[in-house]
Write a protein that holds these residues in place. Structure first.
Motif, PDB file in Angstrom:
ATOM      1  N   ALA A 240      21.766 -16.970  28.596  1.00 47.87           N
ATOM      2  CA  ALA A 240      20.539 -16.183  28.427  1.00 47.87           C
ATOM      3  C   ALA A 240      19.731 -16.093  29.713  1.00 47.87           C
ATOM      4  N   ARG A 241      20.121 -16.842  30.750  1.00 48.25           N
ATOM      5  CA  ARG A 241      19.330 -16.919  31.985  1.00 48.25           C
ATOM      6  C   ARG A 241      19.979 -16.070  33.079  1.00 48.25           C
ATOM      7  N   PRO A 242      19.390 -14.937  33.411  1.00 40.07           N
ATOM      8  CA  PRO A 242      20.022 -14.029  34.386  1.00 40.07           C
ATOM      9  C   PRO A 242      20.153 -14.623  35.777  1.00 40.07           C
ATOM     10  N   VAL A 243      19.312 -15.566  36.133  1.00 44.29           N
ATOM     11  CA  VAL A 243      19.397 -16.143  37.470  1.00 44.29           C
ATOM     12  C   VAL A 243      20.663 -16.984  37.629  1.00 44.29           C
ATOM     13  N   PHE A 244      21.212 -17.488  36.520  1.00 47.82           N
ATOM     14  CA  PHE A 244      22.421 -18.314  36.585  1.00 47.82           C
ATOM     15  C   PHE A 244      23.697 -17.526  36.253  1.00 47.82           C
ATOM     16  N   ALA A 245      23.601 -16.585  35.339  1.00 48.83           N
ATOM     17  CA  ALA A 245      24.781 -15.819  34.922  1.00 48.83           C
ATOM     18  C   ALA A 245      24.991 -14.640  35.859  1.00 48.83           C
ATOM     19  N   THR A 246      25.622 -14.897  36.998  1.00 44.57           N
ATOM     20  CA  THR A 246      25.814 -13.866  38.022  1.00 44.57           C
ATOM     21  C   THR A 246      27.265 -13.825  38.480  1.00 44.57           C
ATOM     22  N   PRO A 247      27.746 -12.671  38.933  1.00 43.70           N
ATOM     23  CA  PRO A 247      29.109 -12.573  39.470  1.00 43.70           C
ATOM     24  C   PRO A 247      29.331 -13.469  40.672  1.00 43.70           C
ATOM     25  N   ALA A 248      28.287 -13.711  41.457  1.00 42.82           N
ATOM     26  CA  ALA A 248      28.438 -14.558  42.636  1.00 42.82           C
ATOM     27  C   ALA A 248      28.791 -15.988  42.249  1.00 42.82           C
ATOM     28  N   ARG A 249      28.273 -16.453  41.122  1.00 40.26           N
ATOM     29  CA  ARG A 249      28.555 -17.819  40.675  1.00 40.26           C
ATOM     30  C   ARG A 249      29.872 -17.917  39.907  1.00 40.26           C
ATOM     31  N   PHE A 250      30.301 -16.803  39.317  1.00 37.60           N
ATOM     32  CA  PHE A 250      31.518 -16.813  38.509  1.00 37.60           C
ATOM     33  C   PHE A 250      32.422 -15.644  38.895  1.00 37.60           C
ATOM     34  N   PRO A 251      32.934 -15.653  40.124  1.00 35.49           N
ATOM     35  CA  PRO A 251      33.716 -14.504  40.600  1.00 35.49           C
ATOM     36  C   PRO A 251      35.035 -14.308  39.854  1.00 35.49           C
ATOM     37  N   ALA A 253      35.476 -14.818  36.539  1.00 34.84           N
ATOM     38  CA  ALA A 253      35.281 -14.456  35.135  1.00 34.84           C
ATOM     39  C   ALA A 253      35.584 -12.974  34.923  1.00 34.84           C
ATOM     40  N   ASP A 254      36.156 -12.647  33.764  1.00 32.91           N
ATOM     41  CA  ASP A 254      36.418 -11.245  33.432  1.00 32.91           C
ATOM     42  C   ASP A 254      35.141 -10.526  33.028  1.00 32.91           C
ATOM     43  N   ASP A 255      34.246 -11.232  32.350  1.00 32.28           N
ATOM     44  CA  ASP A 255      32.976 -10.649  31.902  1.00 32.28           C
ATOM     45  C   ASP A 255      31.875 -11.676  32.074  1.00 32.28           C
ATOM     46  N   ILE A 256      30.692 -11.196  32.426  1.00 37.85           N
ATOM     47  CA  ILE A 256      29.497 -12.043  32.482  1.00 37.85           C
ATOM     48  C   ILE A 256      28.426 -11.365  31.640  1.00 37.85           C
ATOM     49  N   VAL A 257      27.908 -12.088  30.670  1.00 39.75           N
ATOM     50  CA  VAL A 257      26.969 -11.519  29.711  1.00 39.75           C
ATOM     51  C   VAL A 257      25.666 -12.294  29.766  1.00 39.75           C
ATOM     52  N   VAL A 258      24.562 -11.571  29.954  1.00 37.23           N
ATOM     53  CA  VAL A 258      23.236 -12.174  29.902  1.00 37.23           C
ATOM     54  C   VAL A 258      22.641 -11.870  28.536  1.00 37.23           C
ATOM     55  N   GLU A 259      22.655 -12.868  27.669  1.00 34.17           N
ATOM     56  CA  GLU A 259      22.182 -12.698  26.285  1.00 34.17           C
ATOM     57  C   GLU A 259      22.065 -14.074  25.649  1.00 34.17           C
ATOM     58  N   TRP A 260      21.209 -14.185  24.640  1.00 34.36           N
ATOM     59  CA  TRP A 260      21.173 -15.424  23.887  1.00 34.36           C
ATOM     60  C   TRP A 260      22.557 -15.632  23.262  1.00 34.36           C
ATOM     61  N   PRO A 261      23.143 -16.831  23.448  1.00 36.55           N
ATOM     62  CA  PRO A 261      24.525 -17.046  23.017  1.00 36.55           C
ATOM     63  C   PRO A 261      24.811 -16.686  21.568  1.00 36.55           C
ATOM     64  N   HIS A 262      23.959 -17.090  20.621  1.00 35.03           N
ATOM     65  CA  HIS A 262      24.266 -16.820  19.218  1.00 35.03           C
ATOM     66  C   HIS A 262      24.207 -15.331  18.907  1.00 35.03           C
ATOM     67  N   ARG A 263      23.341 -14.600  19.612  1.00 36.91           N
ATOM     68  CA  ARG A 263      23.283 -13.154  19.402  1.00 36.91           C
ATOM     69  C   ARG A 263      24.538 -12.481  19.934  1.00 36.91           C
ATOM     70  N   TYR A 264      24.990 -12.926  21.095  1.00 37.01           N
ATOM     71  CA  TYR A 264      26.212 -12.334  21.650  1.00 37.01           C
ATOM     72  C   TYR A 264      27.410 -12.634  20.765  1.00 37.01           C
ATOM     73  N   LEU A 265      27.502 -13.881  20.281  1.00 37.23           N
ATOM     74  CA  LEU A 265      28.648 -14.250  19.453  1.00 37.23           C
ATOM     75  C   LEU A 265      28.707 -13.391  18.196  1.00 37.23           C
ATOM     76  N   ARG A 266      27.572 -13.089  17.623  1.00 35.44           N
ATOM     77  CA  ARG A 266      27.560 -12.274  16.404  1.00 35.44           C
ATOM     78  C   ARG A 266      27.921 -10.820  16.662  1.00 35.44           C
ATOM     79  N   SER A 267      27.799 -10.375  17.904  1.00 31.31           N
ATOM     80  CA  SER A 267      28.040  -8.963  18.201  1.00 31.31           C
ATOM     81  C   SER A 267      29.395  -8.695  18.841  1.00 31.31           C
TER      82      SER A 267
END
Length: 398
Positions: A240-251, A253-267
């Protein structure tokens, strides 16, 4: 042969002639399972493996012979008591290998090319071939699409070389294996083949990679992303924290999602092969996320945290209505007891537990163990079992 589809597809595009040796059946302790393949082109270049080295030289020669005479063949390799260094599997197993030529003159080259292209693009596809039956049917391909998708002949293309009834039967069986993401075999009786004898068919299924969703954009997550990619997962990082969920930190990863985890999991889409790794170890993220995750039919749900965090989290989950049966499916603290300390070691312990859960392993050292080295898990499609191994203190951080 679909396990080396990328390389073989390139050979097809370059117009190369080649022969493919595919493991069609395995007995005892064999290094690789059905579907494992080795291919040799007309120039002698080799890719893939059928045995991890035990019989590669002999299979290489069989491929060259198949290229020369244009004939498919089946060869059996097993342990030789008289000479452990002769052609055979010194590990004590037995494998059968189907060798099929794929040349410009082969009438089925277009079917093989279509199967390799689809698998290379990550599409769901099955390739069926006879490996026991009349010689004229050996190696003939039937390309099968998932149910509901249109192929050249409804849901399949090509022929096993027999009666149309055989093709229809094989297509139906292949679609069932493809739906489960399985590579396996089936037998069609003599009455079902209309060609005078029963046949045994290998079906190779190629499905899109399973998902690993890592919740929590922490240092441990970066190492776990790399491990997940190594294991063949499509890896998503969610935080949920955009400052941490960035492509630079996780080059990687196939996808990087900025969202509350439980909301993303449900969608988002999950299935019986999906792996969920919760590394946030923060109640405001963990509890609503795990309450949703433990009610999904996924392969694996694991959560990081100290044993104190684990007990507090379980208490909160019970207060949210999570049942004891649902809690029993939670791997927490996540990982096997490797004494892990660094993010990379911790990622290794988590990945090891995921593999053990998927394959039915114990997580114990093989030294001194009497358990099988290669576990036979019927219908394995990266689905998690009920095994819960020891948990690592090194992977537990409050």
């Amino acid at each position: 042969m679909l396990d080396i589809a990328d390389d073989l597809n390139r050979w097809v595009e370059e117009g190369r002639d080649f022969a493919v040796a595919t493991v069609v059946s395995v007995g005892g302790s064999a290094p690789r399972g059905p579907g494992a393949a080795l291919a040799v082109d007309a120039g002698g270049t080799v890719i893939g493996s059928v045995s991890g080295g035990c019989v590669e030289a002999a299979v290489y020669d069989l491929c060259l012979q198949s290229l020369q005479d244009g004939e498919a063949t089946v060869e059996r390799f097993g342990y030789s008591d008289e000479d452990a260094f002769a052609v055979g599997l010194t590990c004590g197993g037995v494998i059968e290998v189907l060798v099929t030529p794929v040349t410009a003159a082969a009438p089925d080259r277009a079917v093989f090319a279509a199967a390799l292209s689809a698998a290379g693009r990550g599409e769901a596809v099955a390739l069926a071939r006879v490996f026991k039956g009349p010689a004229e049917l050996l190696g003939r391909p039937l390309l099968v699409a998932p149910e509901g998708e249109e192929g050249a002949a409804g849901t399949y293309e090509g022929t096993l070389g027999g009666h149309p009834e055989l093709d229809r039967t094989a297509a139906g069986e292949s679609r069932a294996l493809l739906a489960a993401g399985r590579t396996g075999e089936f037998v069609v009786s003599e009455s079902g083949t209309r060609c005078g004898s029963a046949v045994t068919v290998l079906v190779e299924s190629s499905v899109p990679p399973p998902r690993m969703i890592v919740f929590g954009a922490v240092d441990f997550a970066a190492a776990l992303v790399r491990a997940g990619k190594f294991l063949g997962y499509h890896v998503t990082v969610c935080d949920a924290r955009p400052v941490f969920a960035t492509p630079a930190r996780f080059p990687e990863a196939d996808d990087i999602v900025v969202e509350w985890p439980h909301r993303y999991l449900r969608s988002t889409a999950t299935d019986s092969r999906t792996v969920l790794c919760v590394l946030t170890h923060d109640a405001k993220f963990d509890v609503p996320l795990l309450a949703a995750a433990l009610r999904l039919p996924v392969a694996f749900v694991g959560a990081m945290g100290s044993r104190r965090t684990h007990e507090d989290r379980n208490r909160r989950l019970r207060e949210e209505g999570v049942t004891e049966d649902e809690l029993a499916a939670l791997h927490s603290p996540i990982g096997l007891d490797l004494g892990a300390r660094t993010p990379e070691e911790t990622a290794l312990s988590i990945a090891a537990e995921i593999v053990a859960a998927r394959q039915g392993g114990t997580g114990l050292p093989l030294t001194g163990s009497r358990t099988p080295i290669h576990h036979d898990v019927p219908g394995d499609t990266r689905q998690g079992g009920e095994h819960r191994g020891p948990v690592p203190e090194g992977a537990s951080h409050a």
